[in-house]
Structures are given as structure tokens and as C-alpha cells.
Scaffold this motif. Structure first.
Motif, PDB file in Angstrom:
ATOM      1  N   PRO A  10       0.830  -1.206   0.000  1.00 55.30           N
ATOM      2  CA  PRO A  10       0.000   0.000   0.000  1.00 55.30           C
ATOM      3  C   PRO A  10       0.864   1.255   0.000  1.00 55.30           C
ATOM      4  CG  PRO A  10       0.024  -1.000   2.183  1.00 55.30           C
ATOM      5  CD  PRO A  10       0.748  -1.956   1.261  1.00 55.30           C
ATOM      6  N   LYS A  11       0.250   2.384  -0.391  1.00 57.26           N
ATOM      7  CA  LYS A  11       1.026   3.623  -0.586  1.00 57.26           C
ATOM      8  C   LYS A  11       1.638   4.127   0.732  1.00 57.26           C
ATOM      9  CE  LYS A  11      -2.925   6.738   0.000  1.00 57.26           C
ATOM     10  NZ  LYS A  11      -3.694   7.872  -0.554  1.00 57.26           N
ATOM     11  N   ASN A  12       1.022   3.762   1.863  1.00 58.87           N
ATOM     12  CA  ASN A  12       1.583   4.264   3.132  1.00 58.87           C
ATOM     13  C   ASN A  12       2.840   3.512   3.549  1.00 58.87           C
ATOM     14  OD1 ASN A  12      -0.239   1.989   3.665  1.00 58.87           O
ATOM     15  ND2 ASN A  12       0.305   2.313   5.819  1.00 58.87           N
ATOM     16  N   ARG A  13       3.154   2.399   2.832  1.00 63.54           N
ATOM     17  CA  ARG A  13       4.329   1.613   3.231  1.00 63.54           C
ATOM     18  C   ARG A  13       5.411   1.535   2.147  1.00 63.54           C
ATOM     19  NH1 ARG A  13       3.989  -3.429   4.249  1.00 63.54           N
ATOM     20  NH2 ARG A  13       1.806  -4.001   4.057  1.00 63.54           N
ATOM     21  N   VAL A  14       5.321   2.389   1.129  1.00 58.11           N
ATOM     22  CA  VAL A  14       6.400   2.487   0.134  1.00 58.11           C
ATOM     23  C   VAL A  14       6.674   3.971  -0.084  1.00 58.11           C
ATOM     24  CG1 VAL A  14       7.212   1.912  -2.171  1.00 58.11           C
ATOM     25  CG2 VAL A  14       5.606   0.373  -1.000  1.00 58.11           C
ATOM     26  N   VAL A  15       7.892   4.387   0.279  1.00 56.22           N
ATOM     27  CA  VAL A  15       8.226   5.806   0.228  1.00 56.22           C
ATOM     28  C   VAL A  15       9.625   5.986  -0.366  1.00 56.22           C
ATOM     29  CG1 VAL A  15       9.266   5.828   2.548  1.00 56.22           C
ATOM     30  CG2 VAL A  15       8.268   7.936   1.629  1.00 56.22           C
ATOM     31  N   GLY A  16       9.844   7.139  -0.973  1.00 50.40           N
ATOM     32  CA  GLY A  16      11.164   7.401  -1.549  1.00 50.40           C
ATOM     33  C   GLY A  16      11.950   8.391  -0.695  1.00 50.40           C
ATOM     34  N   MET A  17      13.241   8.141  -0.583  1.00 47.83           N
ATOM     35  CA  MET A  17      14.117   9.072   0.136  1.00 47.83           C
ATOM     36  C   MET A  17      14.806   9.969  -0.887  1.00 47.83           C
ATOM     37  SD  MET A  17      17.080  10.462   1.003  1.00 47.83           S
ATOM     38  CE  MET A  17      18.377   9.424   0.360  1.00 47.83           C
ATOM     39  N   ALA A  18      14.496  11.263  -0.819  1.00 54.49           N
ATOM     40  CA  ALA A  18      15.198  12.262  -1.626  1.00 54.49           C
ATOM     41  C   ALA A  18      15.080  13.615  -0.921  1.00 54.49           C
ATOM     42  CB  ALA A  18      14.618  12.355  -3.037  1.00 54.49           C
ATOM     43  N   GLY A  19      13.847  13.981  -0.561  1.00 57.61           N
ATOM     44  CA  GLY A  19      13.617  15.309   0.028  1.00 57.61           C
ATOM     45  C   GLY A  19      14.356  15.545   1.323  1.00 57.61           C
ATOM     46  N   VAL A  20      14.511  14.508   2.141  1.00 53.16           N
ATOM     47  CA  VAL A  20      15.241  14.703   3.413  1.00 53.16           C
ATOM     48  C   VAL A  20      16.685  15.067   3.108  1.00 53.16           C
ATOM     49  CG1 VAL A  20      16.050  13.591   5.524  1.00 53.16           C
ATOM     50  CG2 VAL A  20      13.736  13.141   4.713  1.00 53.16           C
ATOM     51  N   LEU A  21      17.261  14.388   2.112  1.00 56.45           N
ATOM     52  CA  LEU A  21      18.647  14.706   1.704  1.00 56.45           C
ATOM     53  C   LEU A  21      18.719  16.096   1.072  1.00 56.45           C
ATOM     54  CD1 LEU A  21      21.609  14.056   1.002  1.00 56.45           C
ATOM     55  CD2 LEU A  21      20.766  12.936  -1.075  1.00 56.45           C
ATOM     56  N   ASP A  22      17.848  16.361   0.112  1.00 49.16           N
ATOM     57  CA  ASP A  22      17.910  17.649  -0.603  1.00 49.16           C
ATOM     58  C   ASP A  22      17.659  18.814   0.356  1.00 49.16           C
ATOM     59  OD1 ASP A  22      16.233  16.025  -3.383  1.00 49.16           O
ATOM     60  OD2 ASP A  22      18.387  16.287  -3.002  1.00 49.16           O
ATOM     61  N   ALA A  30      20.004  10.466   5.771  1.00 46.51           N
ATOM     62  CA  ALA A  30      18.625  10.857   5.465  1.00 46.51           C
ATOM     63  C   ALA A  30      17.688   9.651   5.564  1.00 46.51           C
ATOM     64  CB  ALA A  30      18.558  11.475   4.070  1.00 46.51           C
ATOM     65  N   ALA A  31      18.098   8.546   4.958  1.00 44.97           N
ATOM     66  CA  ALA A  31      17.224   7.358   4.958  1.00 44.97           C
ATOM     67  C   ALA A  31      17.049   6.796   6.364  1.00 44.97           C
ATOM     68  CB  ALA A  31      17.799   6.287   4.032  1.00 44.97           C
ATOM     69  N   ILE A  32      18.089   6.871   7.172  1.00 44.96           N
ATOM     70  CA  ILE A  32      17.969   6.304   8.540  1.00 44.96           C
ATOM     71  C   ILE A  32      17.047   7.178   9.388  1.00 44.96           C
ATOM     72  CG2 ILE A  32      19.813   7.281  10.018  1.00 44.96           C
ATOM     73  CD1 ILE A  32      19.414   3.540   9.294  1.00 44.96           C
ATOM     74  N   GLN A  33      16.987   8.479   9.088  1.00 42.14           N
ATOM     75  CA  GLN A  33      16.043   9.350   9.819  1.00 42.14           C
ATOM     76  C   GLN A  33      14.612   8.921   9.523  1.00 42.14           C
ATOM     77  OE1 GLN A  33      15.518  13.620   8.758  1.00 42.14           O
ATOM     78  NE2 GLN A  33      15.576  14.044  10.953  1.00 42.14           N
ATOM     79  N   MET A  34      14.344   8.557   8.292  1.00 41.12           N
ATOM     80  CA  MET A  34      12.999   8.104   7.916  1.00 41.12           C
ATOM     81  C   MET A  34      12.672   6.765   8.581  1.00 41.12           C
ATOM     82  SD  MET A  34      13.253   9.167   3.887  1.00 41.12           S
ATOM     83  CE  MET A  34      11.651   8.585   3.395  1.00 41.12           C
ATOM     84  N   ALA A  35      13.663   5.862   8.591  1.00 37.65           N
ATOM     85  CA  ALA A  35      13.450   4.552   9.222  1.00 37.65           C
ATOM     86  C   ALA A  35      13.196   4.722  10.718  1.00 37.65           C
ATOM     87  CB  ALA A  35      14.666   3.663   8.992  1.00 37.65           C
TER      88      ALA A  35
END
Ligand code: TXD
Length: 313
Positions: A137-149, A233-238
Motif C-alpha cells: 500500500p502507498k503508506n508503506r512504500v516511500v522514496g528518500m530524496a527530500g530529506v537529503l535535498d 537521510a534514509a535512517i532518519q525516515m526509518a
């Protein structure tokens, strides 16, 4: 309860850094997966042997078999080639799409309940493909880019204003490409608008450097792309997911009407907690910012169309 399980799909520069960050932050047990024989196993052993120094008791294994990611709470996908000098992120489309298909199959089979953070480029296409191929589902697949940018934007603004990075807030919206949208109206220094401290000319230069920051590092490294800041960035999201932080972070999220867009991923502020992407926050943008976001959204749609063409063979 036991420890959470974090599966890193791709054990290269970012994957290895992710593993180290996950362990020293005590986020849970770590599985490093890669197709290269021996490399994930070697990195895992290296990380394990550092455990006594940091007091890390978490389990860490390296593997070439998807069965070892079984039951992962989080999957972070960096499997894919990085850019070399002169390459655009879009140049990676054909190769990385095929890789993403095989990765998605592994996640669908062994970790269908995971929160999946896609990092591989071209990001907006890869996260789209991952959602499509896993069926998650859309709530469980996300892309990491904005946190880095956004972090790059904040770093440059803090240096310019000679203040702590912790005193600078800023967001970057849109696709992870040269037409990403540094949203100046969200920028504050010490809570006050950034325009109180930095001239229009310098702000424009900083925003251009933010858009091209990835390429700047690729040109310097020559053999690959940035990996410390993407991993951070990705670990912050995790962490936001695993600790149910309900943190608002700029992420590539699947839109269904938000900001007037539907049916594709785009970088926007999203709340991440135990429910994954729990909601998308619609901020008021200036007319120019919305126009720039429309341009970036069009590029994302073109990129996905190009990917579909490649996959259709
Ligand atoms: O902000 C962002 N999203 C970007 C993402 C920021 C920087 C880098 N960005 C992208 O992440 C970059 O353009 C790449 O597409 C990925 C991974 O970058 P990284 O620097 O980690 O690349 P490496 O070191 O080459 O690692 C990629 C690993 C490597 O070990 C391969 O053997 C492995 O991916 N790989 C696979 N793993 C699993 N399954 C398959 N099929 C596979 N193919 C390659």
C-alpha cells in the motif's frame, strides 16, 4: 517483543553506511543483502567486530539470499548503480529498473509487512516501480530524496548565515532531479524568514547549488555518488517509523489529489510514524513555487513513462 529487523537491500556505499548508522543508533538487528558474493558477509562481520566498542548487541548478518530478510520491519533499497561523472540520474533508468524488479520480488515474498524506503536512482521512477511490483500500500512504500535535498539546502543556508544547522529549517519539494523545488517560503533561521538574513542573489545561488549538489559530489568523487548524507537521510525516515515519531519529513510520497496531483510519487511533506506515511501535509506555496512544482511533477511523469517504455522492451 525482541529487536526490530532492518533489511538493507544493497550493501554498497550507502547500504554499508546505513548498517553502521542503524547499529550505532540501536534501531534493531540488521541484514545486509547484496548480489555480490562475500561482500555483505564481510561488511557484516566487520560491523559485528566493532560492536563491543559501541556496546552494540544487535545481530548483523550479510547474505546473498532473500530468505534472510524474512519478517523485516523496514527494508531500505539502495540496490542499483550510482552515477558516474557526466551521467544524469535518468541515465540509470534501464539498468536500475531491472534491478528494482528483482528486489521488489524479494520484498514481496519475504517481507510483505515492511515499511519500504527506496533510495536507488532515478528515485521517483524507482519508488513508483517498487510500489507497483511489490503491491504494497502507498503508506508503506516511500522514496528518500527530500530529506537529503532539504538537508543540503539547510547546510548551505547555515554556512551562509553563519548559524547552527539546528537553527535553520528548509524544505525541498518535487522530484529528485535538477528541477527539484527548494521552497524558500518554508525557510526560517531562528524561526524568522530567511529573507531577513540572506540576500535574494545569494539565496538564488544557494538554491541552484542545492539542485546540483548531487552532481557536485559525483564530479569530485569520480567513482560514484554521495553516500554519507543519503544514508543519514534514509535512517532518519526509518527511525521515524520504528519509533513512531510522527515526524514531518519531505518524502517522495504517492499522491492522490494532494497539491492537485494524482497517481504518482512526488516529494512533499509527509508525516512518518508507526503507520508509515500517515498523512501528507499540504502547505501554502507561492504561485512561483507551485509553478516550479508543476514543472518537476511533469518531469516525474515523463520519467515514469520512459521507464514503462524500457520495461515494455
Ligand atoms: O537521494 C537519493 N535517493 C540518492 C540515491 C542519493 C545518492 C545515491 N542515490 C542512489 O542510490 C545511487 O544513484 C544508486 O542508484 C543507489 C545506491 O548508491 P550507492 O552509492 O550505495 O551505490 P553502490 O555503492 O554501487 O551500491 C549499490 C549496490 C552494490 O553493492 C551492488 O552490488 C548492489 O547495489 N546491487 C544489487 N543488490 C541487490 N540486488 C541486485 N539485483 C543488485 N544489483 C546491484
Amino acid at each position: 517483543m525482541g529487536r526490530k529487523k532492518i533489511a538493507l537491500i544493497g550493501a554498497g556505499n550507502i547500504g554499508g553506511t546505513l548498517a553502521h548508522l542503524a547499529l550505532i543508533r540501536g534501531l534493531g538487528d540488521v541484514v545486509l543483502f547484496d548480489v555480490v558474493e562475500g561482500m555483505p558477509q564481510g561488511k557484516a562481520l566487520d560491523l559485528l567486530e566493532g560492536g563491543p566498542i559501541d556496546g552494540t548487541d544487535a545481530a548483523i548478518i550479510g547474505t546473498n539470499e532473500y530468505k534472510d530478510i524474512a519478517g523485516a520491519d523496514v527494508c531500505i533499497v539502495t540496490a542499483g548503480l550510482p552515477r558516474k561523472p557526466g551521467m544524469s540520474r535518468d541515465d540509470l533508468l534501464a539498468t536500475n529498473s531491472k534491478i528494482m524488479r528483482s528486489v521488489s520480488e524479494g520484498i514481496k515474498k519475504y517481507a510483505p509487512d515492511a515499511f519500504v524506503i527506496v533510495v536507488a536512482n532515478p528515485l521517483d521512477a524507482m519508488v513508483t516501480l517498487c510500489k507497483r511490483e511489490t503491491g504494497l500500500p502507498k503508506n508503506r512504500v516511500v522514496g528518500m530524496a527530500g530529506v537529503l535535498d532539504s538537508s543540503r539546502y539547510r547546510a548551505f543556508l547555515a554556512a551562509e548565515a553563519k548559524v547552527s544547522v539546528q537553527s535553520v529549517q528548509a524544505l525541498v519539494f518535487g522530484g529528485h532531479g535538477d528541477d527539484m523545488v527548494p521552497v524558500r517560503s518554508t525557510c526560517t533561521i531562528g524561526g524568522a524568514p530567511v529573507t531577513n538574513f540572506i540576500s535574494e542573489e545569494r539565496l538564488a545561488a544557494i538554491e541552484e547549488r542545492t539542485r546540483k549538489a548531487g552532481g557536485e559530489i559525483v564530479a569530485l568523487l569520480k567513482t560514484g555518488s554521495a553516500f554519507y548524507s543519503p544514508a543519514t537521510a534514509a535512517i532518519q525516515m526509518a527511525e521515524a517509523y520504528l519509533l513512531d515519531k510522527k515526524q514531518v519529513l519531505p518524502c517522495a510520497a504517492y499522491l492522490e489529489g494532494e497539491y492537485g496531483y494524482s497517481g504518482f510519487y512526488l516529494g512533499v511533506p509527509a508525516q512518518i510514524g508507526a503507520g508509515g506515511i500517515e498523512r501528507i501535509l499540504e502547505l501554502k506555496l507561492t504561485a512561483d513555487e507551485k509553478k516550479a512544482l508543476d514543472v518537476s511533477a511533469e518531469h516525474v511523469k515523463e520519467l515514469v513513462a520512459a521507464m514503462d517504455k524500457v520495461l515494455a522492451g
